[in-house]
Scaffold this motif. Structure first.
Motif, mmCIF file in Angstrom:
data_model
loop_
_atom_site.group_PDB
_atom_site.id
_atom_site.type_symbol
_atom_site.label_atom_id
_atom_site.label_comp_id
_atom_site.label_asym_id
_atom_site.label_seq_id
_atom_site.Cartn_x
_atom_site.Cartn_y
_atom_site.Cartn_z
ATOM 1 N N TYR A 169 -59.059 -10.196 -17.557
ATOM 2 C CA TYR A 169 -59.286 -9.761 -16.171
ATOM 3 C C TYR A 169 -58.558 -8.435 -15.982
ATOM 4 O O TYR A 169 -57.358 -8.319 -16.261
ATOM 5 N N ARG A 170 -59.273 -7.423 -15.516
ATOM 6 C CA ARG A 170 -58.681 -6.108 -15.305
ATOM 7 C C ARG A 170 -58.750 -5.728 -13.834
ATOM 8 O O ARG A 170 -59.773 -5.925 -13.184
ATOM 9 N N THR A 171 -57.663 -5.163 -13.339
ATOM 10 C CA THR A 171 -57.619 -4.699 -11.957
ATOM 11 C C THR A 171 -58.289 -3.324 -11.865
ATOM 12 O O THR A 171 -58.682 -2.737 -12.879
ATOM 13 N N LYS A 172 -58.381 -2.797 -10.659
ATOM 14 C CA LYS A 172 -58.991 -1.478 -10.457
ATOM 15 C C LYS A 172 -58.181 -0.374 -11.130
ATOM 16 O O LYS A 172 -58.712 0.685 -11.442
ATOM 17 N N THR A 173 -56.896 -0.629 -11.335
ATOM 18 C CA THR A 173 -56.037 0.355 -11.995
ATOM 19 C C THR A 173 -55.930 0.084 -13.500
ATOM 20 O O THR A 173 -55.043 0.598 -14.168
ATOM 21 N N GLU A 174 -56.826 -0.752 -14.029
ATOM 22 C CA GLU A 174 -56.907 -1.062 -15.465
ATOM 23 C C GLU A 174 -55.709 -1.856 -15.973
ATOM 24 O O GLU A 174 -55.431 -1.873 -17.175
ATOM 25 N N LYS A 175 -55.000 -2.551 -15.102
ATOM 26 C CA LYS A 175 -53.959 -3.480 -15.527
ATOM 27 C C LYS A 175 -54.636 -4.788 -15.980
ATOM 28 O O LYS A 175 -55.730 -5.124 -15.528
ATOM 29 N N THR A 176 -53.960 -5.530 -16.861
ATOM 30 C CA THR A 176 -54.497 -6.811 -17.338
ATOM 31 C C THR A 176 -53.460 -7.897 -17.083
ATOM 32 O O THR A 176 -52.620 -8.183 -17.953
ATOM 33 N N PRO A 177 -53.491 -8.528 -15.903
ATOM 34 C CA PRO A 177 -52.480 -9.549 -15.618
ATOM 35 C C PRO A 177 -52.706 -10.864 -16.359
ATOM 36 O O PRO A 177 -51.751 -11.569 -16.673
ATOM 37 N N PHE A 178 -53.959 -11.215 -16.624
ATOM 38 C CA PHE A 178 -54.200 -12.475 -17.341
ATOM 39 C C PHE A 178 -55.543 -12.414 -18.074
ATOM 40 O O PHE A 178 -56.348 -11.508 -17.884
ATOM 41 N N ALA A 179 -55.769 -13.424 -18.917
ATOM 42 C CA ALA A 179 -57.003 -13.511 -19.697
ATOM 43 C C ALA A 179 -57.328 -14.973 -19.946
ATOM 44 O O ALA A 179 -56.438 -15.835 -19.959
ATOM 45 N N VAL A 180 -58.591 -15.255 -20.151
ATOM 46 C CA VAL A 180 -59.053 -16.570 -20.590
ATOM 47 C C VAL A 180 -59.306 -16.482 -22.095
ATOM 48 O O VAL A 180 -59.946 -15.546 -22.573
ATOM 49 N N ASN A 181 -58.774 -17.445 -22.826
ATOM 50 C CA ASN A 181 -58.816 -17.418 -24.280
ATOM 51 C C ASN A 181 -59.669 -18.575 -24.822
ATOM 52 O O ASN A 181 -59.421 -19.739 -24.503
ATOM 53 N N LEU A 182 -60.689 -18.255 -25.617
ATOM 54 C CA LEU A 182 -61.486 -19.255 -26.333
ATOM 55 C C LEU A 182 -61.119 -19.144 -27.806
ATOM 56 O O LEU A 182 -61.231 -18.072 -28.402
ATOM 57 N N HIS A 183 -60.695 -20.263 -28.419
ATOM 58 C CA HIS A 183 -60.052 -20.207 -29.727
ATOM 59 C C HIS A 183 -60.531 -21.348 -30.617
ATOM 60 O O HIS A 183 -60.617 -22.505 -30.179
ATOM 61 N N TYR A 184 -60.831 -21.020 -31.890
ATOM 62 C CA TYR A 184 -61.162 -22.040 -32.898
ATOM 63 C C TYR A 184 -60.183 -21.908 -34.057
ATOM 64 O O TYR A 184 -59.936 -20.802 -34.544
ATOM 65 N N GLN A 185 -59.648 -23.047 -34.507
ATOM 66 C CA GLN A 185 -58.661 -23.060 -35.578
ATOM 67 C C GLN A 185 -59.036 -24.125 -36.602
ATOM 68 O O GLN A 185 -59.269 -25.286 -36.252
ATOM 69 N N PHE A 186 -59.120 -23.725 -37.869
ATOM 70 C CA PHE A 186 -59.401 -24.649 -38.966
ATOM 71 C C PHE A 186 -58.133 -24.790 -39.795
ATOM 72 O O PHE A 186 -57.557 -23.791 -40.234
ATOM 73 N N ASN A 187 -57.677 -26.033 -40.001
ATOM 74 C CA ASN A 187 -56.381 -26.288 -40.610
ATOM 75 C C ASN A 187 -56.535 -26.888 -42.002
ATOM 76 O O ASN A 187 -57.119 -27.965 -42.170
ATOM 77 N N LEU A 188 -55.996 -26.169 -42.991
ATOM 78 C CA LEU A 188 -56.076 -26.591 -44.386
ATOM 79 C C LEU A 188 -54.841 -27.402 -44.747
ATOM 80 O O LEU A 188 -53.714 -26.897 -44.695
ATOM 81 N N SER A 189 -55.046 -28.660 -45.105
ATOM 82 C CA SER A 189 -53.955 -29.523 -45.549
ATOM 83 C C SER A 189 -53.991 -29.633 -47.066
ATOM 84 O O SER A 189 -55.061 -29.603 -47.676
ATOM 85 N N PHE A 190 -52.811 -29.772 -47.675
ATOM 86 C CA PHE A 190 -52.737 -29.933 -49.122
ATOM 87 C C PHE A 190 -52.313 -31.356 -49.496
ATOM 88 O O PHE A 190 -51.736 -31.591 -50.548
ATOM 89 N N SER A 191 -52.634 -32.288 -48.589
ATOM 90 C CA SER A 191 -52.358 -33.699 -48.858
ATOM 91 C C SER A 191 -53.538 -34.534 -48.378
ATOM 92 O O SER A 191 -54.464 -34.027 -47.755
ATOM 93 N N ASP A 192 -53.471 -35.816 -48.660
ATOM 94 C CA ASP A 192 -54.515 -36.744 -48.217
ATOM 95 C C ASP A 192 -53.902 -37.801 -47.297
ATOM 96 O O ASP A 192 -54.295 -38.959 -47.328
ATOM 97 N N SER A 193 -52.920 -37.363 -46.490
ATOM 98 C CA SER A 193 -52.126 -38.334 -45.734
ATOM 99 C C SER A 193 -52.281 -38.248 -44.230
ATOM 100 O O SER A 193 -51.576 -38.952 -43.501
ATOM 101 N N LEU A 194 -53.191 -37.409 -43.736
ATOM 102 C CA LEU A 194 -53.338 -37.284 -42.284
ATOM 103 C C LEU A 194 -53.926 -38.539 -41.653
ATOM 104 O O LEU A 194 -53.762 -38.764 -40.457
#
Length: 231
Positions: A169-194
């Motif tokens: 979100y940008r104001t008229k003076t081009e400031k950015t007070p906040f943003a909405v974040n869409l995020h995907y994360q893939f997690n690699l495990s090196f065990s079979d214990s989850l």
């Protein structure tokens, strides 16, 4: 004297034309929530929940270091299935995320800003597992009959690979007070214990999981100026 002043003004004007400036805050915090998907020996019905928070150090308007804490659940299996579990986990991650705006010299108009704010990253995660509700699974081989599946608590490292988009979100003076974040994360495990299971005899596949979240970022702290060549 007048000639020197003229040269100085000409230099300032030329530099202004060559470089555009983007002002950004050095820090941001984020509250987030979403879903988890477990890819383990206990398949089916593998979607559950997560929530957490993050602190970011912004190295540019587009790229940032992130420290995040998550709490959630990994689960798999259905009632009556051979394998079934629930893992109430907590995790602590450190990642670096590189924004496309640092790689591509894209026009800063409204349409192209969305491309600038796409990012991808990687890092390391410490996950604390609390695996419970494990249904024992019995199987037979030529060596006899065996039972697998155990409730346990343990800690291990996983390695996240991620991609996301900050919708700012940008104001008229081009400031950015906040943003909405869409995020995907893939997690690699090196065990079979989850999931509390070792898998079928001869299984060599490790457990994996991913998270998708929606977050809200708030930017604060000292500001810096980012210079780029406009197009």
């Amino acid at each position: 004297m007048k000639r020197g002043l003229f040269v100085l003004i000409l230099f300032v004007v030329s530099v202004t034309k060559v470089f555009s400036q983007i002002e950004y805050n050095r820090f941001s915090v984020e509250g987030l929530g979403g879903i988890t998907m477990a890819f383990t020996d206990a398949s089916n019905n593998n979607i559950s929940y997560m929530f957490g928070g993050a602190f970011h150090y912004n190295t540019s308007p587009f790229s940032f270091f992130s420290l995040d804490i998550q709490s959630g659940q990994l689960k798999g299996g259905l009632e009556g299935n051979k394998r079934q579990f629930a893992n109430s986990y907590s995790s602590y991650s450190a990642t670096y995320n590189l924004g496309l705006g640092d790689l591509l010299n894209i026009s800063a108009n409204t349409l192209h800003r969305k491309t600038n704010d796409l990012y991808f990253g990687a890092g390391v995660t410490l996950i604390k597992n609390n695996v419970k509700e494990v249904v024992p699974f019995e199987y037979s081989t030529s060596d006899g009959t065996f039972t697998e599946g155990v409730n346990f608590k343990g800690t291990e490292f996983v390695f996240p690979l991620q991609v996301g988009l900050n919708v700012k979100y940008r104001t008229k003076t081009e400031k950015t007070p906040f943003a909405v974040n869409l995020h995907y994360q893939f997690n690699l495990s090196f065990s079979d214990s989850l999931d509390g299971y070792e898998g079928s005899p001869g299984n060599k596949k490790n457990d994996l999981y991913s998270t998708i979240w929606l977050g809200v970022k708030y930017f604060f702290g000292p500001t810096s100026i980012y210079y780029r060549t406009p197009r």
